[in-house]
Scaffold this motif. Sequence first.
Motif, short mmCIF file in Angstrom:
data_model
loop_
_atom_site.label_atom_id
_atom_site.label_comp_id
_atom_site.label_asym_id
_atom_site.label_seq_id
_atom_site.Cartn_x
_atom_site.Cartn_y
_atom_site.Cartn_z
N SER A 160 0.86 -1.18 0.00
CA SER A 160 0.00 0.00 0.00
C SER A 160 0.90 1.23 0.00
O SER A 160 2.13 1.12 0.04
CB SER A 160 -0.88 0.00 1.25
OG SER A 160 -0.10 0.26 2.41
N ALA A 161 0.32 2.40 -0.02
CA ALA A 161 1.13 3.63 -0.06
C ALA A 161 2.07 3.70 1.15
O ALA A 161 3.27 3.95 1.00
CB ALA A 161 0.22 4.85 -0.10
N THR A 162 1.53 3.46 2.36
CA THR A 162 2.39 3.59 3.54
C THR A 162 3.33 2.40 3.69
O THR A 162 4.45 2.56 4.19
CB THR A 162 1.55 3.73 4.82
OG1 THR A 162 0.71 2.58 4.98
CG2 THR A 162 0.68 4.97 4.77
N HIS A 163 2.92 1.21 3.25
CA HIS A 163 3.83 0.06 3.30
C HIS A 163 5.00 0.27 2.34
O HIS A 163 6.15 -0.06 2.67
CB HIS A 163 3.09 -1.23 2.95
CG HIS A 163 2.19 -1.73 4.05
ND1 HIS A 163 1.00 -1.12 4.36
CD2 HIS A 163 2.31 -2.79 4.91
CE1 HIS A 163 0.43 -1.78 5.36
NE2 HIS A 163 1.20 -2.79 5.71
N ARG A 164 4.70 0.82 1.16
CA ARG A 164 5.76 1.07 0.18
C ARG A 164 6.73 2.13 0.71
O ARG A 164 7.96 1.99 0.60
CB ARG A 164 5.15 1.54 -1.14
CG ARG A 164 6.16 1.66 -2.28
CD ARG A 164 5.47 2.18 -3.54
NE ARG A 164 4.38 1.31 -3.93
CZ ARG A 164 4.52 0.21 -4.66
NH1 ARG A 164 5.73 -0.16 -5.06
NH2 ARG A 164 3.47 -0.53 -4.98
N GLU A 165 6.17 3.19 1.28
CA GLU A 165 7.02 4.26 1.82
C GLU A 165 7.88 3.76 2.97
O GLU A 165 9.06 4.11 3.08
CB GLU A 165 6.14 5.42 2.28
CG GLU A 165 5.46 6.18 1.15
CD GLU A 165 4.42 7.16 1.65
OE1 GLU A 165 4.29 7.31 2.90
OE2 GLU A 165 3.72 7.77 0.83
N ALA A 166 7.29 2.96 3.85
CA ALA A 166 8.04 2.45 5.00
C ALA A 166 9.18 1.54 4.55
O ALA A 166 10.31 1.65 5.06
CB ALA A 166 7.11 1.70 5.95
N LEU A 167 8.92 0.65 3.60
CA LEU A 167 9.96 -0.25 3.11
C LEU A 167 11.09 0.54 2.46
O LEU A 167 12.28 0.28 2.71
CB LEU A 167 9.37 -1.24 2.11
CG LEU A 167 10.34 -2.25 1.49
CD1 LEU A 167 11.00 -3.11 2.58
CD2 LEU A 167 9.63 -3.13 0.47
N ALA A 168 10.74 1.53 1.65
CA ALA A 168 11.76 2.36 0.98
C ALA A 168 12.58 3.14 2.01
O ALA A 168 13.80 3.25 1.88
CB ALA A 168 11.08 3.32 0.00
N ALA A 169 11.90 3.65 3.05
CA ALA A 169 12.61 4.44 4.07
C ALA A 169 13.58 3.57 4.86
O ALA A 169 14.72 3.98 5.14
CB ALA A 169 11.60 5.10 5.00
#
Length: 462
Positions: free
Chosen positions: A25-34
Amino acid sequence: MFLDFYGLREQPFGITPDPAYLYLSATHREALAALLYGIKADRGFVALIAESGMGKTTLLYRLMEELHDSARTVFLFQTQCDSREFFCYVLSELGIETTGMGLASMHKKLNDVLFSEMLAGRRFVLIVDEAQDLERPVLETIRLLSDFETPHAKLLEIVIAGQPQLAEKLAQRGLSQLRQRIAILSHLEPLSVVEIACYIEYRLKVAGYSRGPLFAPDALALIAEQSQGIPREINNICFNALLLGAARRHQTISAEIAREAKQHQTIGAEIARVVLPNITADSIMPQQTEGSPPAIAPCQTSPPSLSLGEPFIEPAQEINDLIARRAYELFESSGFTHDHALEDWLLAESEILLQAPVDVTETETGFTIHADVPGFGEKDLEVRVAPRSLCITGKRQELSDQKEGTTIYSERRSKHIFRVVHLPAEIDPDTMNATVSDGLLEIKLLKVGLSKKVPLAKAATV
């Protein structure tokens, strides 16, 4: 179970943190990238905060997959420990025996491993899950681990992940040094309505589903509303929905099936809330005899705290025991195959418990409760009353003919009802009036009173 019926290769809504099923999801993708950026940029400390059931552990497994070729990783989740035990867990994951070793020796061993990995051109990443359970001294120990470094590079990258209580701990004054070292802090948020539909479709595809839409649009909308966007809740509802859908030979999951699936899940929660003992090998498995294979428990749960009154414990315990025994039979018939504990339990529950939809009407002076109990008569039912709730239980025998070769034999099975109804005001049990007609149970109660067991008729013996 339902895999063949829906053309699935494997269970799409399982409870294990399989990274292949991680929907970004948007936040899962952002968290993994971060998290990946923080590690590759040698930031030293990064953190992930998420409510229970949000897919935090699954994301951490995906993170380890991403780092597989460039880093050595250690994943820890045993967080109820002291500092020495924590060090032992880390070294044990590295294959190092720690018996008789002091903290200073373990510290040196870890330093040697870190230096060797640096010389080999690999990062070393320590991932600590469920970090909200760590005591302050252990968190301070983890902070000191970040001191493993050379003048030019960090020897150890640390990821701490946990529920919101972790953020509360980090905000404490005594942990300010640790908090200051966290370079990146990521959060996971519930899925949106659109993301929920994509999440379900993605997991079905990974599991091998290739037919038309399996969940109707109104079912997806209902699942979104009932799950509040929590992935674990979505999984539970979808699993139950597929179970019910296959049992009724429905190729598409409708809103009605999704609604019943959520009710089915609630029945299990009602039982869990009032059952005292653990579901352990001793409580659900036959005693081992000499020469028999070793007993293997399919599942174990922690003892929940009682939230209902004494009158409800006995019937809840009886239902729990019946389901546990049937779940063990399923576990045994599968050849003691693991990773199916939840499926075995839910299938056993579906075989034993019947749905009993309930409507509650409140007036100024009392309540009227209607429950659908098709096939049940007065002698099959019992009502137990507490100050602000009541429990409806029922049992009836079902007889079915089974054919094996040329022999026809009959099989008896008991079907049960167990429903707990919570009321917004106290009720007077002495005023209860209950009747059954054409499969409909009607209960009338006036407000105010003390708890008391009130039989509708003589209770059936379980």
